[in-house]
Design an enzyme around this catalytic site. Sequence first.
Site: not given
Length: 511
Positions: A422-424, A306-307, A278, A420, A288
């Site tokens: 919300g998929c981790g 995000e981190e 991304i 993806n 993010d």
Amino acid sequence: EPAEFRGVPLDDIPNLFKQPPLLVDMQDIRDPAHAFLIKPFAYDPSKPDNEPEPIHAAGVYVDKWDDDHVRLPCSPYNLTNKNNPKWSIIQNALIYLQQKCVENIASVYDIKETIENCNGAQFDIGCLEHLLDKVYKEDERAHFMTKVLPEMISFALNVDTICTEPPILLRIGGNRALTFSQRQAASLLACAFFCLFPRQSHGHTYQSINFNKLFEHGPPWKLEKLKCLLHYFWRVTQNMPKGVLTLRRFTLPDQWRPNWTESQTPMCSLHVNKNTTIEDMAGLLQIDFANEFIGGGVMGDGIVQEEIRFTICPEMLISLLVGEVMQANECIFLFGCEQYVSYSGYADTFRAKDDFVDNTGRDNWGRRLCHVVAMDAICFSNPCDQYFPACIGRELDKAFTCFRLPRSYEQRVYGIATGNWGCGAFRGNKELKAIIQIMAASEARRPLAYATWHDQNLMDSLWTVYECLLRQQATVRDISKYLLEYVTRRPQLSLFDFIRTTPISSLQIKP
Ligand code: AR6
């Protein structure tokens, strides 16, 4: 050779560079919701070293200690338990350390002692100690202790003259924006390094930006994160970036929520790739994959999308200081943040790699044309919950809140870069989340670029489903019907297979 992407080529998706958004000059800004820590500033590309000035004249510090502003360490209201002013204690401790650094006699223990003296409490800085004493080569360590650290101390000591007033808080329900300089960000981050920020009012609805958790003993990737952040300080102490940053909170009013089951909006155009990240899709609105507390675990052990993003672009960390926990209809935009370091690996294999020189162009305020939005999915402790219509509705509204273009941009649509979501860590289903994001992008009338993160199957199957919907000229309403029928009947098929094998005309449920 399997294809690298499907759909519209990335270069054909409208982006910020081809059509830079027309921004009214700052001089014209009379928007009380937009707070400036700098004087009106127009960026002149022929004079890239011109720098915005702080909002108040030199030497003037206007303190604010209330529910709408960050509590700065230099405030006269910042008191110890015994009601003594903390700032003079902090100044003494920092000046003492600075002296030792310059004399080349400072050790990691002195950093620990300084942080402890500033806070009147004990700290574990095992991770920082390990980095400086065991990982850094002798010359790297010496450079940090004698050159970088004293400059960081100056940034912290001068926070009152650099910022000249406390930043506003981006509070729940408030559509506010904050614009400040990269120098002001560096000064606030230096304060965070020395853990100088006092407890903020409403502390439980904000993250702490202080570095104390990051300094504690922990897993190896924490050390890598710390490397990235010290690299940032090395860069800005060597050559301070002269640009501008904006953080904006947006709350979607109820009456702007799309009517998902009635909308006749056609599908957006789509690009799907498997090997692009991304952050590498420049010029698009980059998503993010956020926590409702922006930044997630960046100041602790966390190290997923995000981190990582906040670690390689540390100016984003200022959002932890000002951004209150996000509600279902809210998001936070981060405009202009720069990348300072590259990385390899992911999660427990994450490594700081090389210096990264970010050459992204600037808008006429001097902000890099890097637009990121924090979009927090629901964290499903039980993944079955995601098929409840209420959860699907929440995710649709959240994605739309983030994707929606402000009115003033409507003539200058630029695409969205996601994947993806919300998929981790949050255990969502990739097929469901991809469909939700296609619906939201369609409703926002923007093209979507989707990174499958090295997943060839997902790239192919997403493209197949999209083509199947396109062939049937599916609208947002039709896709809503698919979702509703799928979650009601729960067939023994994946969502993509269900869509592929069921013509729209044979859907039975009327939304
Ligand atoms: N580019 C494209 N795709 C990526 C990238 C990238 N740079 N990095 C990861 N992915 P995750 P979530 C893919 O778990 O589930 C944080 O702690 C990859 O397939 O970060 O929404 C936040 O603070 C990965 O599995 O997002 C929240 O607390 C997937 O995106 C929480 O995680 C999801 O990445 C959010 O979790």
